[in-house]
Design a protein around this motif. Structure first.
Motif, PDB file in Angstrom:
ATOM      1  N   MET A  89      -0.077 -65.139 -67.263  1.00 47.42           N
ATOM      2  CA  MET A  89      -0.918 -66.285 -67.625  1.00 47.42           C
ATOM      3  C   MET A  89      -2.401 -65.918 -67.482  1.00 47.42           C
ATOM      4  SD  MET A  89       0.932 -68.975 -68.478  1.00 47.42           S
ATOM      5  CE  MET A  89      -0.044 -70.413 -68.139  1.00 47.42           C
ATOM      6  N   ASN A  90      -2.742 -65.251 -66.396  1.00 41.41           N
ATOM      7  CA  ASN A  90      -4.133 -64.844 -66.177  1.00 41.41           C
ATOM      8  C   ASN A  90      -4.599 -63.851 -67.239  1.00 41.41           C
ATOM      9  OD1 ASN A  90      -4.740 -66.452 -63.978  1.00 41.41           O
ATOM     10  ND2 ASN A  90      -4.072 -64.942 -62.498  1.00 41.41           N
ATOM     11  N   LYS A 113      -3.394 -73.267 -67.881  1.00 38.11           N
ATOM     12  CA  LYS A 113      -2.915 -72.385 -66.798  1.00 38.11           C
ATOM     13  C   LYS A 113      -2.779 -73.174 -65.495  1.00 38.11           C
ATOM     14  CE  LYS A 113      -5.483 -70.001 -64.141  1.00 38.11           C
ATOM     15  NZ  LYS A 113      -5.901 -69.243 -62.988  1.00 38.11           N
ATOM     16  N   MET A 128      -1.886 -67.989 -75.340  1.00 41.87           N
ATOM     17  CA  MET A 128      -1.116 -68.950 -74.555  1.00 41.87           C
ATOM     18  C   MET A 128       0.224 -69.241 -75.243  1.00 41.87           C
ATOM     19  SD  MET A 128      -3.126 -69.094 -72.126  1.00 41.87           S
ATOM     20  CE  MET A 128      -2.945 -70.372 -70.934  1.00 41.87           C
TER      21      MET A 128
END
Length: 163
Positions: free
Chosen positions: A44-45, A107, A141
Motif C-alpha cells: 500500500m505504501n 490507505k 491503488m
C-alpha cells in the motif's frame, strides 16, 4: 521437517508470493494461513509513493507552490509516529485536492482492516476495502485492490488469529 512436526503447525504467516502460497496450501492444509500485515502495508505504501512521485512533476512545471515537496515520510509513516510539527504539515497537505491525498486517505481507511475482530463462527465481510480502492480511479491503488481481492480470505484470517 517431517510429517510429525508439520502436523503440529497451527498457523502460517507469509507474503503473497505465489510459490509460498502453493507450498503452504499443499504442505499445511490444516494450518490457518495468514497473509503478513507488514507486506500488505508495504505494498500500500509503495502504491501511495508511486502516486506521489507521479504527481510531483506537474506542480514543478507549473511553478506552483511545491506542495508535495518533502512530504514522502509524512504520508508513509504511521500517524502515531509523527512528531507534532509533522502532524501540522500533514494536516495542511490534506487540504489539497490531489490524487496523492486521496491515495493517502484510502490507505488510512484500509488500516481499519487490522482492527476488525471476527467472532469465531461468523462470516467474513464481503470486502477487504478493495471496492473503495477500485473505485478510486488511481491506478496504483486499483492494482493493489485486485491483488487484495484474490487473497481476501487469507487477509481476513488475521482477525481470526486475534480470537
Amino acid at each position: 521437517m517431517g510429517q510429525e512436526v508439520i502436523a503440529k503447525i497451527s498457523f502460517v504467516c507469509s507474503d503473497m508470493w505465489v510459490p509460498y502460497l502453493k507450498v503452504i496450501r499443499k504442505m499445511l492444509p490444516k494450518a490457518l494461513h495468514i497473509l503478513d500485515r507488514f507486506h500488505i502495508v508495504a505494498k500500500m505504501n509503495k502504491a501511495l509513493d508511486e502516486v506521489r512521485a507521479d504527481e510531483t512533476p506537474p506542480h514543478k512545471e507549473r511553478r506552483a507552490r511545491p506542495v508535495l515537496k518533502k512530504s514522502r515520510w509524512l504520508l508513509l509513516k504511521r500517524s502515531e509516529n509523527l512528531k507534532d510539527e509533522q502532524h501540522f504539515r500533514l494536516r495542511d497537505l490534506l487540504r489539497y485536492n490531489l490524487k496523492t491525498v486521496r491515495a493517502y486517505l484510502l490507505k488510512e481507511a484500509f488500516q481499519q482492516l487490522w482492527d476488525y475482530n471476527r467472532p469465531p463462527g461468523r462470516q467474513v465481510p464481503s470486502t477487504t476495502g478493495a471496492d473503495r480502492l477500485l473505485r478510486s480511479r488511481i491506478e496504483p491503488m486499483k492494482k493493489i485492490a485486485r491483488s487484495l481481492r484474490q487473497h481476501r480470505e487469507l487477509i481476513l484470517n488475521y482477525s481470526a488469529l486475534k480470537n
